[in-house]
Design a protein around this motif. Sequence first.
Motif, PDB file in Angstrom:
ATOM      1  N   GLN A  37       0.710  -1.225  -0.073  1.00 12.96           N
ATOM      2  CA  GLN A  37      -0.096   0.004   0.120  1.00 12.96           C
ATOM      3  C   GLN A  37       0.944   1.352   0.102  1.00 12.96           C
ATOM      4  OE1 GLN A  37      -3.429  -0.404  -0.227  1.00 12.96           O
ATOM      5  NE2 GLN A  37      -2.858  -2.653  -0.311  1.00 12.96           N
ATOM      6  N   LEU A  38       0.611   2.074  -0.877  1.00 17.47           N
ATOM      7  CA  LEU A  38       1.479   3.319  -1.032  1.00 17.47           C
ATOM      8  C   LEU A  38       0.977   4.509  -0.440  1.00 17.47           C
ATOM      9  CD1 LEU A  38       2.598   2.559  -4.886  1.00 17.47           C
ATOM     10  CD2 LEU A  38       3.754   1.965  -2.930  1.00 17.47           C
ATOM     11  N   GLU A  39       1.509   5.528   0.183  1.00 18.84           N
ATOM     12  CA  GLU A  39       1.312   6.793   0.453  1.00 18.84           C
ATOM     13  C   GLU A  39       2.392   7.823  -0.029  1.00 18.84           C
ATOM     14  OE1 GLU A  39      -0.081   9.009   4.737  1.00 18.84           O
ATOM     15  OE2 GLU A  39       0.365   6.814   4.522  1.00 18.84           O
ATOM     16  N   PRO A  40       2.255   8.347  -0.824  1.00 18.93           N
ATOM     17  CA  PRO A  40       2.928   9.644  -1.418  1.00 18.93           C
ATOM     18  C   PRO A  40       3.558  10.340  -0.372  1.00 18.93           C
ATOM     19  CG  PRO A  40       0.963   9.727  -2.603  1.00 18.93           C
ATOM     20  CD  PRO A  40       0.513   8.760  -1.445  1.00 18.93           C
ATOM     21  N   TYR A  41       4.927  10.554  -0.287  1.00 20.43           N
ATOM     22  CA  TYR A  41       5.782  11.431   0.623  1.00 20.43           C
ATOM     23  C   TYR A  41       5.797  10.836   1.859  1.00 20.43           C
ATOM     24  CZ  TYR A  41       5.330  14.709  -2.993  1.00 20.43           C
ATOM     25  OH  TYR A  41       4.920  15.540  -4.425  1.00 20.43           O
ATOM     26  N   LYS A  42       5.513   9.461   2.002  1.00 20.18           N
ATOM     27  CA  LYS A  42       6.082   8.858   3.401  1.00 20.18           C
ATOM     28  C   LYS A  42       6.919   7.740   3.145  1.00 20.18           C
ATOM     29  CE  LYS A  42       2.921  10.943   5.983  1.00 20.18           C
ATOM     30  NZ  LYS A  42       1.738  10.319   6.394  1.00 20.18           N
ATOM     31  N   THR A  43       7.649   7.155   4.030  1.00 20.54           N
ATOM     32  CA  THR A  43       8.898   6.238   3.764  1.00 20.54           C
ATOM     33  C   THR A  43       8.313   4.967   4.472  1.00 20.54           C
ATOM     34  OG1 THR A  43      10.554   8.001   3.842  1.00 20.54           O
ATOM     35  CG2 THR A  43      11.171   5.891   4.315  1.00 20.54           C
ATOM     36  N   ILE A  44       8.295   4.048   3.709  1.00 19.22           N
ATOM     37  CA  ILE A  44       8.260   2.603   4.150  1.00 19.22           C
ATOM     38  C   ILE A  44       9.872   2.156   4.616  1.00 19.22           C
ATOM     39  CG2 ILE A  44       7.583   0.177   3.751  1.00 19.22           C
ATOM     40  CD1 ILE A  44       5.708   1.198   1.732  1.00 19.22           C
ATOM     41  N   VAL A  53      -3.500  14.643  -3.817  1.00 25.23           N
ATOM     42  CA  VAL A  53      -2.128  14.676  -3.417  1.00 25.23           C
ATOM     43  C   VAL A  53      -1.646  16.061  -3.725  1.00 25.23           C
ATOM     44  CG1 VAL A  53       0.401  13.730  -3.153  1.00 25.23           C
ATOM     45  CG2 VAL A  53      -1.882  12.340  -2.674  1.00 25.23           C
ATOM     46  N   ILE A  54      -1.035  16.890  -3.186  1.00 24.35           N
ATOM     47  CA  ILE A  54      -0.376  18.125  -3.797  1.00 24.35           C
ATOM     48  C   ILE A  54       1.207  17.897  -4.265  1.00 24.35           C
ATOM     49  CG2 ILE A  54       0.283  20.453  -3.410  1.00 24.35           C
ATOM     50  CD1 ILE A  54      -2.167  20.691  -1.476  1.00 24.35           C
ATOM     51  N   PHE A  55       1.504  18.084  -5.402  1.00 25.88           N
ATOM     52  CA  PHE A  55       3.016  18.006  -5.712  1.00 25.88           C
ATOM     53  C   PHE A  55       3.778  18.712  -5.148  1.00 25.88           C
ATOM     54  CE2 PHE A  55       6.504  18.593  -8.498  1.00 25.88           C
ATOM     55  CZ  PHE A  55       7.238  17.503  -8.635  1.00 25.88           C
ATOM     56  N   ILE A  56       4.874  18.308  -4.553  1.00 27.91           N
ATOM     57  CA  ILE A  56       6.062  19.030  -3.862  1.00 27.91           C
ATOM     58  C   ILE A  56       7.272  18.842  -4.468  1.00 27.91           C
ATOM     59  CG2 ILE A  56       7.315  19.300  -1.670  1.00 27.91           C
ATOM     60  CD1 ILE A  56       5.080  17.954  -0.245  1.00 27.91           C
ATOM     61  N   ASP A  57       7.875  19.883  -5.124  1.00 24.51           N
ATOM     62  CA  ASP A  57       9.034  19.954  -5.913  1.00 24.51           C
ATOM     63  C   ASP A  57      10.313  19.542  -5.116  1.00 24.51           C
ATOM     64  OD1 ASP A  57      10.324  20.277  -8.378  1.00 24.51           O
ATOM     65  OD2 ASP A  57      10.516  22.528  -8.218  1.00 24.51           O
ATOM     66  N   ASN A  58      11.111  18.837  -5.920  1.00 27.39           N
ATOM     67  CA  ASN A  58      12.386  18.501  -5.259  1.00 27.39           C
ATOM     68  C   ASN A  58      12.405  17.478  -3.962  1.00 27.39           C
ATOM     69  OD1 ASN A  58      14.009  20.142  -7.045  1.00 27.39           O
ATOM     70  ND2 ASN A  58      13.602  21.875  -5.780  1.00 27.39           N
ATOM     71  N   LYS A  59      11.293  16.746  -3.886  1.00 32.71           N
ATOM     72  CA  LYS A  59      11.095  15.810  -2.922  1.00 32.71           C
ATOM     73  C   LYS A  59      10.641  14.236  -3.390  1.00 32.71           C
ATOM     74  CE  LYS A  59       9.143  14.910   1.744  1.00 32.71           C
ATOM     75  NZ  LYS A  59       8.334  15.607   2.650  1.00 32.71           N
ATOM     76  N   THR A  60      11.259  13.195  -3.233  1.00 29.80           N
ATOM     77  CA  THR A  60      10.776  12.059  -3.910  1.00 29.80           C
ATOM     78  C   THR A  60       9.417  11.595  -3.246  1.00 29.80           C
ATOM     79  OG1 THR A  60      12.238  10.946  -1.968  1.00 29.80           O
ATOM     80  CG2 THR A  60      13.255  11.173  -4.278  1.00 29.80           C
ATOM     81  N   VAL A  61       8.558  11.106  -4.091  1.00 28.51           N
ATOM     82  CA  VAL A  61       7.415  10.668  -3.887  1.00 28.51           C
ATOM     83  C   VAL A  61       7.099   9.369  -3.032  1.00 28.51           C
ATOM     84  CG1 VAL A  61       4.897  10.400  -4.775  1.00 28.51           C
ATOM     85  CG2 VAL A  61       6.729  12.029  -5.843  1.00 28.51           C
ATOM     86  N   LEU A  62       7.858   8.389  -3.649  1.00 25.69           N
ATOM     87  CA  LEU A  62       7.560   6.941  -2.751  1.00 25.69           C
ATOM     88  C   LEU A  62       8.822   6.462  -2.441  1.00 25.69           C
ATOM     89  CD1 LEU A  62       5.092   5.482  -5.661  1.00 25.69           C
ATOM     90  CD2 LEU A  62       4.411   6.372  -3.454  1.00 25.69           C
ATOM     91  N   ASN A  63       8.938   6.341  -1.297  1.00 25.72           N
ATOM     92  CA  ASN A  63      10.488   6.010  -0.518  1.00 25.72           C
ATOM     93  C   ASN A  63      10.200   4.626   0.130  1.00 25.72           C
ATOM     94  OD1 ASN A  63      11.910   8.646  -0.770  1.00 25.72           O
ATOM     95  ND2 ASN A  63       9.930   9.440  -0.102  1.00 25.72           N
ATOM     96  N   PHE A  64      11.353   3.988   0.112  1.00 30.50           N
ATOM     97  CA  PHE A  64      11.651   2.763   0.737  1.00 30.50           C
ATOM     98  C   PHE A  64      13.039   2.820   1.295  1.00 30.50           C
ATOM     99  CE2 PHE A  64       8.428   1.894  -2.387  1.00 30.50           C
ATOM    100  CZ  PHE A  64       7.697   0.890  -1.690  1.00 30.50           C
ATOM    101  N   ASP A  65      13.289   2.560   2.390  1.00 29.90           N
ATOM    102  CA  ASP A  65      14.547   2.487   3.319  1.00 29.90           C
ATOM    103  C   ASP A  65      14.826   1.206   4.263  1.00 29.90           C
ATOM    104  OD1 ASP A  65      16.847   3.512   4.562  1.00 29.90           O
ATOM    105  OD2 ASP A  65      15.967   4.746   6.021  1.00 29.90           O
TER     106      ASP A  65
END
Length: 496
Positions: free
Chosen positions: A4-11, A31-43
């Motif tokens: 399940q994906l959630e933009p601008y949140k990190t899994i 979802v509002i686009f935020i410039d210079n920020k990755t949208v889908l993150n995995f760490d």
Amino acid sequence: MEIQLEPYKTIKNQDFGTAEIKITQEVFDDVIFIDNKTVLNFDNCRFQKLIIINENAIDFKSISLNFSSCQIQDIQIGTIKTEQISFHFGGSIISGNINNNLIKNISINNCFTPSLFLQYQKRIDISYTEENIFLSKWKTLLKGSDVKSIGSLLSLKQSIYVNHSKQINIRFNQSKEEESGVYCALNEQITEYKTRYFLTNAEKKKLNINLSIDFSKVIDEQLKIENCILNSLSLRGSANEKISIENTEISNLFIRDFSSESEMLLYNISPYSIDSKVEVHKSNMDNSWFDNIDFNAYKTLSFYRTRFAKATFTSCNFPKDSLSFEKFMTLENIHYPEKKPQNYYKDQYETFLQLRKSLEGSGNYFEAQKLGAISKDSLKKISSLPKSDKFILGLNSISNNHGLSIKRPLLGLFFFSILFYVLYLLNIGRIFKSTEIDWNLVGHYFSFLDLTHRKDFLIPKSEYTFWTLFLDFGNKIIVGFFIFQFISAFRKYVRK
């Protein structure tokens, strides 16, 4: 399992078996686009198999997926319908196949790739940068992995296969600091110390990165490789745009069935291992510029049925003598040097002629003369060549190394002329007859060297014998031969 994906949140810190990521419009609604920020993150996530699917176009300015310190045993990206999707992999272990021509960009930084296929991509950026190697990230990456130490991680065989992709950039950003190993640097943004790691020279040489690039006649492809350390680089296919490989250590360079319709530049290339090879096989290198290539440092070189006549060679290091040129081979497969083709020496002769012509075209007469000499040595080994021609080639090789050596004809001149002079004096009874040395005979030696000297310069005609005339005439022939060989070598740089 579908993630399940959630933009601008990190899994973070998740272990997955077979996982599927579906990129759909619903994920980005409201979802509002935020410039210079990755949208889908995995760490720090682990995937046995990761499937990424996008079946419909999405109305969102830019969709970026970032995988940091992740282990992905098998990634499969096939169906992508949205052109603004990009992928970034940082400090990860990744294998699999990414095959789609609509992906905006693939960026890979400080990753370890046991087997990764990148096919039909618009843009690929692969980088290894020391300024963001963090020990804590590496140690986290090793947990739960088959690789147990940093040393074995560095030695991990990496294979990257790039097929039919438009723009390819590969670079190393090596630290210019004198220090190596652990290094603490102040991060001004968060005002705390971060532990970084600068690779030692020995550790850099452990990197086992193998890169294979296949070009397409249909796609306009660009390739730029700079400041890299590669165990092997393989080029194949037909390239339409500029290729630039600069300031790179490549232990094994394989160019097979390759041609370039645009400029190809290879600058400052050398190996970093002893067992190193260069193979150019059935390729057209006429549009290539070889600048500052250390051919002499490679253990084996094979140029087989390849066009070099219009290529440019500048500041390249070739072997110094004909014996060292034995490393220049014409093999159908460089991995089997014992299997020489039937016309091996003829192919070798024609290859050296092409290289000589290319060097002469760029004004490098010094190296061109060496290649001309070694080409004649190869010609001498052709079995169908008449014995008389082999004799002439052998004699020229010994006397002045096919016009390269002025030392050999000088030594030959003095050795044989002195020998004939001593025999001449013995025949007329003017030497070894008394204990006193006739120093006038030393002066007469120079008259003996004169090709136009009179036969009676030492004795009257009445004392001539067969051996006297034979030795005098034979000396003139040999002295004349070595004088000609000396002049021929002396004028080697004024030949057209």
